[in-house]
Design an enzyme around this catalytic site. Structure first.
Site, PDB file in Angstrom:
ATOM      1  N   LYS A   1      29.154  33.473  39.168  1.00 47.65           N
ATOM      2  CA  LYS A   1      28.608  32.532  40.145  1.00 47.65           C
ATOM      3  C   LYS A   1      29.106  31.113  39.849  1.00 47.65           C
ATOM      4  O   LYS A   1      29.702  30.865  38.798  1.00 47.65           O
ATOM      5  CB  LYS A   1      27.077  32.584  40.131  1.00 47.65           C
ATOM      6  CG  LYS A   1      26.445  32.205  38.795  1.00 47.65           C
ATOM      7  CD  LYS A   1      24.943  32.376  38.835  1.00 47.65           C
ATOM      8  CE  LYS A   1      24.339  31.994  37.484  1.00 47.65           C
ATOM      9  NZ  LYS A   1      22.868  32.090  37.485  1.00 47.65           N
TER      10      LYS A   1
ATOM     11  N   TYR B   1      31.645  -1.600  31.883  1.00 43.43           N
ATOM     12  CA  TYR B   1      30.569  -2.091  32.727  1.00 43.43           C
ATOM     13  C   TYR B   1      29.347  -2.471  31.890  1.00 43.43           C
ATOM     14  O   TYR B   1      28.937  -1.744  30.977  1.00 43.43           O
ATOM     15  CB  TYR B   1      30.169  -1.036  33.755  1.00 43.43           C
ATOM     16  CG  TYR B   1      31.150  -0.881  34.889  1.00 43.43           C
ATOM     17  CD1 TYR B   1      31.413  -1.931  35.749  1.00 43.43           C
ATOM     18  CD2 TYR B   1      31.812   0.326  35.092  1.00 43.43           C
ATOM     19  CE1 TYR B   1      32.319  -1.795  36.798  1.00 43.43           C
ATOM     20  CE2 TYR B   1      32.713   0.479  36.139  1.00 43.43           C
ATOM     21  CZ  TYR B   1      32.965  -0.597  36.986  1.00 43.43           C
ATOM     22  OH  TYR B   1      33.859  -0.458  38.025  1.00 43.43           O
TER      23      TYR B   1
ATOM     24  N   ARG C   1       9.901  32.495  38.575  1.00 43.39           N
ATOM     25  CA  ARG C   1      10.853  31.910  39.512  1.00 43.39           C
ATOM     26  C   ARG C   1      11.053  32.897  40.660  1.00 43.39           C
ATOM     27  O   ARG C   1      10.572  32.659  41.754  1.00 43.39           O
ATOM     28  CB  ARG C   1      12.174  31.581  38.795  1.00 43.39           C
ATOM     29  CG  ARG C   1      13.119  30.714  39.600  1.00 43.39           C
ATOM     30  CD  ARG C   1      14.358  30.335  38.793  1.00 43.39           C
ATOM     31  NE  ARG C   1      15.151  31.503  38.389  1.00 43.39           N
ATOM     32  CZ  ARG C   1      16.308  31.419  37.728  1.00 43.39           C
ATOM     33  NH1 ARG C   1      16.786  30.225  37.380  1.00 43.39           N
ATOM     34  NH2 ARG C   1      16.973  32.510  37.400  1.00 43.39           N
TER      35      ARG C   1
ATOM     36  N   MET D   1      33.956   5.668  36.932  1.00 40.17           N
ATOM     37  CA  MET D   1      34.311   6.749  37.851  1.00 40.17           C
ATOM     38  C   MET D   1      35.659   7.375  37.529  1.00 40.17           C
ATOM     39  O   MET D   1      35.823   8.598  37.596  1.00 40.17           O
ATOM     40  CB  MET D   1      34.323   6.233  39.295  1.00 40.17           C
ATOM     41  CG  MET D   1      34.611   7.320  40.322  1.00 40.17           C
ATOM     42  SD  MET D   1      34.578   6.725  42.022  1.00 40.17           S
ATOM     43  CE  MET D   1      32.835   6.401  42.232  1.00 40.17           C
TER      44      MET D   1
END
Length: 364
Positions: free
Chosen positions: A35, A261, A130, A309
């Site tokens: 998956k 940053y 679940r 990024m």
């Protein structure tokens, strides 16, 4: 010029890991869980490499369609089950098995037109809460499925899913929930017809009493451990993905200079800073803090400053000969993805699944 960021998939590692699973569970059939695009490694690529598996597990019917289009003939199980009546005909057309975990699915099967029987994996909620039928409802669900045999339903397999099998029973204080889930599964399914399937990757590695007829490894096939403080290598597994890029700049920054940053990292001395062409836009975790290890030209060093990024900044004090173009390994055989995941506060599965489309993939 193409961006140098790439993910290399090691198909021999995938095959090795399947062999390790078989060695640990020699009496079980193996369903390879592919998956999430093969845990980010590429669905078709992984399925071809794992052609020796007895079956494949997917989470979406579209993935089953992709596998059949790629020529995969092994049985495929839809792990989350079908959602609407129209899915039943798609399951039949593809020859796909389905999990059955809710009364609504029983109703859809009972109302389905006669056709090719579908093998159903009946799920017990043994404690994860679940998906699955509770212990009080499981026998009735089994009875209803059994009544449909030959019309809508073929073989029935009994399954559950562990919530904390990554905690091995190394001491009486560990593994209590998994032990309780195994005991409940045994008690509820006693006397019921059908093969059994309990073990996910962690249970394959640490709970041999749960191997039963089928095991359903996922992350282990890709060389990834979810056991706290352990890597796949600790279990004889091999990393199936190497994420790499290159240095695109080497800059000298004076003592006191702030990097990246928000200037969260300050140079303690005059030093060389490397800039590598990778960031969260490629799938590397922005949450990875300063100090997260990377390899530059085979030498271990660390991330400094915030991940941006498209770029990351790297401490080159321990790599004095570093040059523009030098290879940078973010994770792989020599730097386990679990190490990076731990630094970023997540698991290796999330990192490999998060690689974005701009990263170039190749096989080796």
């Amino acid at each position: 010029m193409a961006r140098p960021t790439s993910a290399t998939i090691h198909v021999d590692a995938l095959r090795h890991n399947l062999g390790q699973v078989r060695a640990r569970a020699p009496r079980s059939r193996v369903m390879a869980v592919v998956k999430a695009d093969g845990y980010g490694h590429g669905l078709e690529r992984v399925a071809r490499a794992l052609a020796g598996a007895d079956a494949f597990g997917v989470a979406a019917l579209s993935d089953a369609e992709r596998l059949r289009a790629a020529g995969i003939s092994q049985p495929i199980l839809l792990l989350s089950g079908f959602d609407e009546p129209a899915d039943i005909e798609r399951l039949r057309a593809l020859g796909v098995w389905t999990a059955v975990h809710h009364v609504s699915q029983l109703e859809m099967l009972e109302q389905a037109a006669p056709g090719e029987p579908i093998d159903c994996w009946l799920k017990l909620d043994s404690g994860m809460h679940r998906l699955g039928f509770g212990p009080d409802a499981f026998h009735d669900a089994h009875r209803r499925l059994s009544a449909m045999r030959g019309a809508a339903v073929g073989n029935i397999v009994l399954m559950n899913h562990f919530a904390s099998s990554d905690e091995f029973a190394d001491s009486p204080s560990q593994g209590a929930q998994t032990r309780e889930q195994i005991e409940l599964f045994r008690a509820v399914t006693a006397g019921l017809d059908g093969a059994r399937s309990l073990a996910n990757s962690a249970a394959v590695l640490g709970w041999p009493e749960a191997h039963d007829d089928w095991v359903r490894p996922g992350g282990a096939l890709y060389g990834i451990s979810v056991v706290d403080g352990k890597t796949g290598d600790d279990f004889g597994l091999r990393s199936a993905m190497t994420l790499s890029t290159r240095l695109i700049a080497v800059n000298r920054v004076c003592k006191g200079g702030r990097i990246g940053y928000a200037g969260t990292w300050e140079c303690p001395e005059d030093m060389d800073i490397g800039v590598a062409a990778i960031g969260y836009g490629d799938g590397y975790p922005r949450a990875a803090p300063a100090g997260t290890p990377v390899l530059v030209g085979g030498h271990r060093t660390q991330v400094i400053g915030r991940i941006s990024m498209d770029l990351m900044t790297i401490d080159l004090r321990g790599v004095p000969d570093a040059r523009v173009g030098d290879p940078v390994i973010l994770w792989g055989a020599e730097l386990p993805v679990e190490t990076i995941a731990s630094a970023a506060g997540t698991i290796g599965y999330e990192l490999t699944c998060s690689i974005t489309r701009r990263v170039r993939f190749s096989e080796r």
